[in-house]
Design a protein around this motif. Structure first.
Motif, PDB file in Angstrom:
ATOM      1  N   GLN A 392       0.828  -1.202   0.000  1.00  0.00           N
ATOM      2  CA  GLN A 392       0.000   0.000   0.000  1.00  0.00           C
ATOM      3  C   GLN A 392       0.868   1.260   0.000  1.00  0.00           C
ATOM      4  OE1 GLN A 392      -3.424  -0.062  -0.235  1.00  0.00           O
ATOM      5  NE2 GLN A 392      -3.066  -2.270  -0.502  1.00  0.00           N
ATOM      6  N   PRO A 393       0.509   2.272  -0.793  1.00  0.00           N
ATOM      7  CA  PRO A 393       1.287   3.522  -0.802  1.00  0.00           C
ATOM      8  C   PRO A 393       1.127   4.267   0.526  1.00  0.00           C
ATOM      9  CG  PRO A 393      -0.701   3.752  -2.128  1.00  0.00           C
ATOM     10  CD  PRO A 393      -0.615   2.310  -1.753  1.00  0.00           C
ATOM     11  N   LEU A 394       2.141   5.037   0.880  1.00  0.00           N
ATOM     12  CA  LEU A 394       2.119   5.849   2.096  1.00  0.00           C
ATOM     13  C   LEU A 394       2.324   7.311   1.725  1.00  0.00           C
ATOM     14  CD1 LEU A 394       4.326   3.698   4.506  1.00  0.00           C
ATOM     15  CD2 LEU A 394       1.857   4.039   4.657  1.00  0.00           C
ATOM     16  N   GLU A 395       1.652   8.182   2.454  1.00  0.00           N
ATOM     17  CA  GLU A 395       1.798   9.612   2.212  1.00  0.00           C
ATOM     18  C   GLU A 395       2.579  10.247   3.357  1.00  0.00           C
ATOM     19  OE1 GLU A 395      -1.926  11.559   1.480  1.00  0.00           O
ATOM     20  OE2 GLU A 395      -1.677  11.315  -0.683  1.00  0.00           O
ATOM     21  N   ARG A 405       2.615  17.013   0.174  1.00  0.00           N
ATOM     22  CA  ARG A 405       2.723  15.607   0.545  1.00  0.00           C
ATOM     23  C   ARG A 405       3.528  14.840  -0.500  1.00  0.00           C
ATOM     24  NH1 ARG A 405      -0.976  13.111   4.216  1.00  0.00           N
ATOM     25  NH2 ARG A 405      -2.228  14.632   5.361  1.00  0.00           N
ATOM     26  N   LYS A 406       4.167  13.779  -0.031  1.00  0.00           N
ATOM     27  CA  LYS A 406       4.919  12.891  -0.920  1.00  0.00           C
ATOM     28  C   LYS A 406       4.325  11.490  -0.785  1.00  0.00           C
ATOM     29  CE  LYS A 406       9.536  10.823  -1.504  1.00  0.00           C
ATOM     30  NZ  LYS A 406       9.796  11.199  -2.913  1.00  0.00           N
ATOM     31  N   THR A 407       4.014  10.877  -1.886  1.00  0.00           N
ATOM     32  CA  THR A 407       3.494   9.517  -1.882  1.00  0.00           C
ATOM     33  C   THR A 407       4.628   8.536  -2.143  1.00  0.00           C
ATOM     34  OG1 THR A 407       1.336  10.265  -2.687  1.00  0.00           O
ATOM     35  CG2 THR A 407       1.845   7.928  -2.914  1.00  0.00           C
ATOM     36  N   VAL A 408       4.763   7.560  -1.259  1.00  0.00           N
ATOM     37  CA  VAL A 408       5.844   6.586  -1.357  1.00  0.00           C
ATOM     38  C   VAL A 408       5.257   5.237  -1.743  1.00  0.00           C
ATOM     39  CG1 VAL A 408       7.650   5.368  -0.086  1.00  0.00           C
ATOM     40  CG2 VAL A 408       7.228   7.795   0.351  1.00  0.00           C
ATOM     41  N   THR A 409       5.779   4.666  -2.824  1.00  0.00           N
ATOM     42  CA  THR A 409       5.348   3.344  -3.289  1.00  0.00           C
ATOM     43  C   THR A 409       6.587   2.505  -3.597  1.00  0.00           C
ATOM     44  OG1 THR A 409       5.252   4.127  -5.579  1.00  0.00           O
ATOM     45  CG2 THR A 409       3.210   4.269  -4.288  1.00  0.00           C
ATOM     46  N   TYR A 461      12.477  12.888   4.757  1.00  0.00           N
ATOM     47  CA  TYR A 461      11.107  12.741   5.236  1.00  0.00           C
ATOM     48  C   TYR A 461      11.051  11.863   6.488  1.00  0.00           C
ATOM     49  CZ  TYR A 461       9.300  14.757   0.907  1.00  0.00           C
ATOM     50  OH  TYR A 461       9.007  15.603  -0.129  1.00  0.00           O
TER      51      TYR A 461
END
Length: 480
Positions: A392-395, A405-409, A461
């Motif tokens: 699941q992606p994390l913000e 915000r940065k989305t981490v996948t 981050y």
């Protein structure tokens, strides 16, 4: 161990007054959670290096009050006899989690967590902070210096400028963890394995009738370790020519070409370039040039940018004292208490200064690495029992602009805090110095170059999980 001294009484006096108060009010057995964390990276850097855990372990294992300690405290007054009798049998029985030494660390995330009865958890604050703060400071500074040298060996030369014997020894230890090739401190080698080395001082040269005789004699005694200090009189007119003559007359006939000169004053860029040409013209192309004299990461970087012909560096006072910023601001704050039925109640400290508002609860720290590059992307602070779903992606909030915000996948998550003590028993296998040093280099290599910049590094981050964020906001509302 550095020595066999009992450091139990190396504490702030208020740890004892609070302990006596806890004892008399019946909350001495209250289970508490404390976090060690820091708020700012020294020198405006992008990250710090954790160090000092081995000394924390030694301290915890040797915690005990002597008869003399009890007598001293009785003489101070203010402590009830029951509390003093409790101290006779004092041992640490709690749990500790910590990041391994050599780990890159970032502000506001726990680098060590203590779970223990109130008196025990409170009492160990001073020593934990002084140990982790000092060695993390020197390791952080040393790593900056080593990176500035761009692969050239850096030796720690700071013993005579260090803040006392333990500052010299543990500073040398921390510097080796962070990448220094060795130290001038003999005892640091004997105790911790940081390779000790050194050749001569200016006094050696002055003790002989002339400079050439001093160099020739040294080469005869130490033909395989001949580094000659060439700035006692005049570097280019006498120092380098006399060193060349000694090398040619003593070493070359024996087939020895490994040798060096050291510059300890003057314009190091100009002198090293001139000396390099003189050595090469004399056929001493394998002769190395070592530079020292109040160096730091900025001076080393500038020397190399200016084309200095320097092969290795000796760095002393500005490394061993972290002169540019000599305090690592680690703090020790209560994060939670535990009820008799095992329920964990989060605690928060509120301040008008937002950076001083603590993150509550018993926590875990994950480091997220990009699957493709292996680089560290971000750290996530969660509740202790949260598990991350890597699918699941994390913000993450941008640390420099929280509206972004940065989305981490496509990441792999690794917990940073490892169990060190459980129920007062050591459950962690302490790595060797070489293992810590290798681990440190590998972990620093996972950071992006933008994070490793000396000036205006990219802000890494670090964020809270949604569950932890919600708990923190509820506590702020309740106590605001």
């Amino acid at each position: 161990m550095m020595d066999t001294m009992n450091y139990t009484m190396l504490c702030d006096f208020y740890e004892l007054t609070m302990g006596n108060g806890y004892f008399q009010t019946g909350i001495d057995k209250q289970i508490c959670y404390f976090d060690v964390f820091f708020r700012d990276v020294p020198d405006g850097g992008g990250f710090a290096i954790a160090a000092g855990l081995e000394q924390v372990v030694e301290y915890i294992q040797n915690l005990r009050f002597t008869v003399e300690d009890i007598a001293y405290l009785r003489g101070k007054g203010g402590f009830c006899e029951e509390f003093l009798n409790y101290l006779r049998h004092f041992r640490f029985t709690g749990d500790i989690w910590a990041v391994p030494e050599g780990t890159p660390i970032f502000p506001r995330e726990p680098i060590l967590t203590v779970r223990a009865p109130a008196i025990q958890a409170q009492f160990i604050e001073t020593y934990l902070l002084l140990t982790l703060n000092h060695q993390s400071l020197i390791a952080t500074k040393s790593n900056r210096v080593v990176r500035a040298a761009e692969g050239r060996p850096v030796s720690e030369f700071g013993s005579r400028r260090a803040q006392g014997p333990s500052g010299a020894l543990l500073g040398a230890r921390a510097s080796y963890i962070a990448g220094c090739a060795g130290t001038a401190c003999t005892l640091a080698d004997e105790l911790y394995g940081s390779p000790a080395g050194g050749t001569m001082a200016h006094s050696w040269v002055q003790m002989f009738p002339d400079e050439y005789t001093a160099f020739k004699t040294y080469c005869e005694i130490y033909p395989h370790n001949a580094t000659l200090l060439v700035d006692t009189y005049n570097v280019l007119q006498s120092g380098v020519p006399n060193a060349i003559r000694a090398f040619q007359e003593v070493l070359l006939p024996r087939g020895i070409t490994h040798c060096a000169i050291r510059l300890d004053s003057g314009d190091l860029t100009y002198l090293s370039r001139k000396a390099r040409k003189m050595l090469d013209d004399a056929g001493l192309t394998d002769c190395k040039i070592v530079a020292s004299n109040s160096l730091d990461e900025y001076i080393i970087r500038d020397l190399l940018l200016q084309g200095a012909k320097i092969d290795s560096f000796g760095v002393g006072e500005r490394l061993i004292t972290s002169k540019s910023e000599p305090v690592f601001g680690g703090v020790y704050k209560l994060a939670a208490v535990e009820t008799a039925d095992g329920t964990i109640l989060p605690k928060i400290k509120i301040s008008e200064n937002p950076v001083k508002i603590t993150n509550p609860h018993f926590k875990k720290v994950y480091r997220l690495f990009a699957k493709e590059s292996g680089k560290a992307i971000a750290d996530l602070i969660t509740l202790h029992d949260e598990e991350l779903d890597e699918s699941q992606p994390l913000e993450f909030f941008d640390p420099e602009a929280t509206w972004k915000r940065k989305t981490v996948t496509d990441f792999v998550a690794r917990p940073l805090l490892e169990p060190i003590f459980q129920g007062g028993k050591l459950v962690y296998t302490l790595p060797t110095m070489e293992e810590i040093r290798t681990y440190c280099a590998a972990q620093v290599d996972t950071l992006w170059e933008e994070v490793k910049r000396f000036e205006n590094p990219h802000a890494y981050y670090v964020d809270l999980s949604q569950k932890l964020w919600d708990i923190k906001q509820d506590l702020l509302k309740q106590n605001g």
